[in-house]
Design a protein around this motif. Structure first.
Motif, short mmCIF file in Angstrom:
data_model
loop_
_atom_site.label_atom_id
_atom_site.label_comp_id
_atom_site.label_asym_id
_atom_site.label_seq_id
_atom_site.Cartn_x
_atom_site.Cartn_y
_atom_site.Cartn_z
N THR A 164 -6.91 14.78 16.34
CA THR A 164 -7.54 13.46 16.36
C THR A 164 -8.49 13.34 17.55
O THR A 164 -9.58 12.78 17.44
CB THR A 164 -6.47 12.36 16.42
OG1 THR A 164 -5.50 12.63 15.41
CG2 THR A 164 -7.07 10.99 16.18
N LYS A 166 -10.15 15.74 18.96
CA LYS A 166 -11.37 16.48 18.61
C LYS A 166 -12.24 15.66 17.65
O LYS A 166 -13.47 15.70 17.71
CB LYS A 166 -11.02 17.81 17.92
CG LYS A 166 -10.41 18.81 18.85
CD LYS A 166 -11.47 19.67 19.50
CE LYS A 166 -10.80 20.88 20.10
NZ LYS A 166 -11.15 21.21 21.42
N ALA A 167 -11.59 14.93 16.75
CA ALA A 167 -12.35 14.11 15.82
C ALA A 167 -13.11 13.00 16.56
O ALA A 167 -14.23 12.65 16.18
CB ALA A 167 -11.43 13.50 14.77
N LEU A 169 -14.28 13.32 19.65
CA LEU A 169 -15.42 14.02 20.27
C LEU A 169 -16.48 14.32 19.22
O LEU A 169 -17.69 14.18 19.48
CB LEU A 169 -14.96 15.33 20.92
CG LEU A 169 -13.99 15.21 22.10
CD1 LEU A 169 -13.66 16.60 22.64
CD2 LEU A 169 -14.60 14.35 23.20
N ALA A 170 -16.04 14.73 18.03
CA ALA A 170 -16.99 15.05 16.97
C ALA A 170 -17.77 13.81 16.56
O ALA A 170 -18.99 13.86 16.39
CB ALA A 170 -16.24 15.64 15.77
N ASN A 173 -20.34 13.01 19.10
CA ASN A 173 -21.46 13.96 19.12
C ASN A 173 -22.37 13.80 17.91
O ASN A 173 -23.60 13.85 18.03
CB ASN A 173 -20.91 15.39 19.19
CG ASN A 173 -22.01 16.43 19.32
OD1 ASN A 173 -22.00 17.41 18.62
ND2 ASN A 173 -23.00 16.19 20.17
N ASN A 174 -21.80 13.61 16.72
CA ASN A 174 -22.63 13.54 15.52
C ASN A 174 -21.85 12.81 14.42
O ASN A 174 -21.02 13.39 13.74
CB ASN A 174 -23.01 14.95 15.06
CG ASN A 174 -24.04 14.93 13.93
OD1 ASN A 174 -24.06 14.01 13.11
ND2 ASN A 174 -24.90 15.92 13.91
N ALA A 178 -19.50 14.20 11.37
CA ALA A 178 -18.08 13.88 11.40
C ALA A 178 -17.62 13.33 10.06
O ALA A 178 -16.57 13.70 9.53
CB ALA A 178 -17.79 12.88 12.51
N PHE B 88 -21.95 20.15 15.48
CA PHE B 88 -21.52 19.39 16.65
C PHE B 88 -22.00 20.15 17.89
O PHE B 88 -21.34 21.08 18.36
CB PHE B 88 -20.00 19.23 16.67
CG PHE B 88 -19.47 18.49 15.47
CD1 PHE B 88 -19.76 17.15 15.28
CD2 PHE B 88 -18.70 19.14 14.53
CE1 PHE B 88 -19.27 16.47 14.18
CE2 PHE B 88 -18.21 18.47 13.42
CZ PHE B 88 -18.50 17.13 13.25
N LEU B 91 -19.78 20.80 21.01
CA LEU B 91 -18.49 21.47 20.83
C LEU B 91 -18.72 22.96 20.59
O LEU B 91 -19.80 23.37 20.20
CB LEU B 91 -17.72 20.86 19.65
CG LEU B 91 -17.43 19.35 19.74
CD1 LEU B 91 -16.66 18.89 18.53
CD2 LEU B 91 -16.65 19.02 21.00
N LEU B 99 -13.05 21.93 12.89
CA LEU B 99 -13.24 20.55 12.41
C LEU B 99 -13.56 20.53 10.92
O LEU B 99 -13.28 19.54 10.24
CB LEU B 99 -14.34 19.86 13.20
CG LEU B 99 -13.86 19.21 14.50
CD1 LEU B 99 -15.01 18.96 15.46
CD2 LEU B 99 -13.12 17.91 14.21
N TYR B 102 -10.61 19.70 9.08
CA TYR B 102 -9.98 18.51 9.66
C TYR B 102 -8.91 17.88 8.78
O TYR B 102 -7.86 17.46 9.25
CB TYR B 102 -11.07 17.47 9.97
CG TYR B 102 -10.56 16.17 10.51
CD1 TYR B 102 -9.97 16.11 11.77
CD2 TYR B 102 -10.64 14.99 9.77
CE1 TYR B 102 -9.49 14.92 12.28
CE2 TYR B 102 -10.16 13.80 10.27
CZ TYR B 102 -9.59 13.77 11.53
OH TYR B 102 -9.11 12.58 12.02
#
Lengths: 291, 233
Positions: A164, A166-167, A169-170, A173-174, A178, B88, B91, B99, B102
């Motif tokens: 979660t 990382k999600a 951060l993703a 970022n974009n 995501a 990303f 990352l 991801l 995910y």
């Protein structure tokens, strides 16, 4: 000489840890949504004030603090769901103005629900100061520092080790990408607001025994936390930590060696200098991207 | 597998798709060719659920998905490698790929990561680097690899050859073909109509928001109008 230097350092670090937590709240929401949430200080206020009032209603301190943090988290999520998420197509500037409105609303509501008095909480681990090389430090200060450290470590683990995290951060970022990998970005937004509110409330609970609280402490905390976030580089959690401690130290040394009259001015001086000289802050993002 | 009926979509007041009908059969590569601004990317975005639909319907494996949110569609098996790559950038390469998985909870994610690295060895070499530092072609491989990490049954590929050297184009299209052979259905959008029709089973030509021609890929390649307009022959 050394004693007073140490004394200023202790008090600077203590208050700086709180600014760092407020700055961290700014950072999390800014990363998830590009919005600077000016209601961040109100989260700190609600955390402290709710603890005071829940305790007056007879709850033990620990339970009152825990409940206050949960309550503030819910308010943070509601701020996203009722105000930010609904203004979907609005520009970032409009969203920032919404958070200013939310901050005024929460301050007004706190006057009604609580009162306009100053309140204090007893120190969690006793009031007897510890002496270190001639300077004194309150156990509560150590708790503030330990609490801030624990939150920073916990968040680092969350962002770097959990799916979660990382999600989040993703999404920062974009957002489009995501969504395409299956991240529910609406949930990530609500999570970020809830997390920021919880961190703010924790800061409020920890600092209240040292500084007192009232319905309007949020404004100044938000401004100083914002200065800290700007100094560290908006969007960078490590920058928030360094920026917060730096603002706390600048304030403490300024008050100690120059004049305590200008204690609050030092944070604003920092904001101005940052905006003029290094708008990206100390650790702000240098965009390296190949197209 | 994917059935699009009378699909309309608009950007503000400007309608980009004016009622598109299209079928993607399971186990095939279906390609959508057309000029700039024909609405190809918009159509793919409608399929993955990141572009609002203003009319018509979409169904996937017999289920209506017109109102489903994008993450629900990923969970159903639709994975989209978007135009312009959209990796990303902050990352690492490996985080980007992870991801992609995910929503998966199975134990084969690591094994799939290995198979992506086998398909695109350069990604393994750069697994710890930030994706923003990769070259355009490497980012394209990463975007495709990330989409594959979802283990899709339907893969949407938007302009995988854009801006790539000819050798890389061949490599990526070969990879697309081998995906089909492994049972992944591919819906491929390409400006490079020649290359796309050469590997596809079926093709559609989109012109200003409407399907103007469709048929077996081979037949489209031989169609005079298509040859003149898109194949440059």
């Amino acid at each position: 000489m050394l004693e007073s230097f140490l004394q200023f350092t202790f008090s600077g670090l203590t208050v700086g840890a709180v600014y760092a937590l407020v700055a961290l709240g700014f950072t999390i929401i800014y990363n998830a949504s590009d919005v600077v949430n000016f209601a961040q200080g109100e989260f700190v206020m609600i955390g402290g004030m709710s603890t005071v009032f829940l305790r007056q209603d007879g709850l033990p301190l620990a339970a009152a603090a825990a409940l206050a943090i949960v309550l503030t988290t819910v308010i943070g999520i509601l701020l996203d769901k009722l105000a930010i998420a609904r203004a979907k197509r609005a520009s970032v500037l409009s969203l920032v103005i919404i958070t200013i409105g939310a901050s005024i609303f929460l301050r007004g509501a706190a006057q009604l629900v609580f009162d306009k008095q100053l309140h204090r909480l007893p120190a969690f681990a006793g009031e007897d100061p510890l002496t270190l090389m001639g300077a004194t430090i309150l156990p509560q200060s150590l708790l503030v520092l330990a609490g801030a450290a624990a939150i920073f470590v916990g968040l680092w683990l969350f962002f770097n080790r959990s799916r979660t995290g990382k999600a989040v951060l993703a999404t920062a970022n974009n957002r489009l990408a995501a969504r395409l990998v299956g991240v529910d970005t609406a949930f990530i937004m609500a999570l970020s607001f809830g997390l920021s509110a919880a961190i703010g409330a924790t800061a409020g609970v920890l600092i209240t025994p040292l500084t007192l609280t009232s319905y309007d402490v949020g404004l100044m905390l938000a401004l100083k936390g914002f200065a800290a976030a700007m100094l560290g580089g908006l969007g960078n959690p490590f920058g928030a930590l360094v920026g917060g401690l730096a603002i706390g130290l600048i304030e403490a040394f300024g008050a100690g060696y120059v004049s305590s009259e200008y204690k609050d001015a030092s944070a604003f001086l920092v904001i101005l200098l940052i905006l003029f000289l290094m708008p990206r802050g100390l650790f702000g993002k240098k965009t390296v991207e190949r197209v | 597998m994917l059935s699009i009926k009378g699909l309309r979509s608009a950007y503000g007041r400007i309608e980009a798709l004016h009622g598109v009908d299209l079928e993607v059969e399971e186990g095939q590569i279906v390609t959508l060719v057309g000029g700039n601004g024909a609405g190809k990317t918009t159509l793919l975005r409608c399929v993955s659920g990141v572009q609002p639909v203003t009319g018509g319907s979409l169904s996937f494996k017999g289920t209506d998905i017109t109102g489903a949110r994008s993450h629900a569609r990923v969970a159903m098996g639709i994975s989209h490698s978007p135009e312009g790559r959209q990796v990303f950038t902050d990352l690492s390469v490996e985080d980007n790929l992870m991801l992609g998985a995910y929503l998966r909870r199975d134990r084969e994610i690591r094994a799939d990561l290995k198979s992506i690295f086998a398909m695109f060895p350069i990604l393994e070499e750069k697994r710890a680097l930030l994706a923003g530092g990769l070259s355009g072609g490497q980012q394209q491989m990463l975007a495709i690899g990330r989409a594959l990490m979802a283990r899709p049954s339907l893969l949407l590929l938007d302009e995988p050859s854009m801006g790539l050297a000819p050798l890389l184009v061949t490599q990526i299209l070969q990879a697309v073909k081998s995906l089909r052979d492994r049972g992944v259905t591919v819906f491929l959008v390409e400006q490079n109509a020649n290359a796309a029709l050469a590997i596809a089973d079926r093709g559609y030509v989109l012109e200003t928001g409407k399907v103007s021609l469709s048929g077996p890929a081979r037949a489209l390649m031989e169609n005079v109008a298509v040859r003149e307009a898109y194949l440059g022959i």
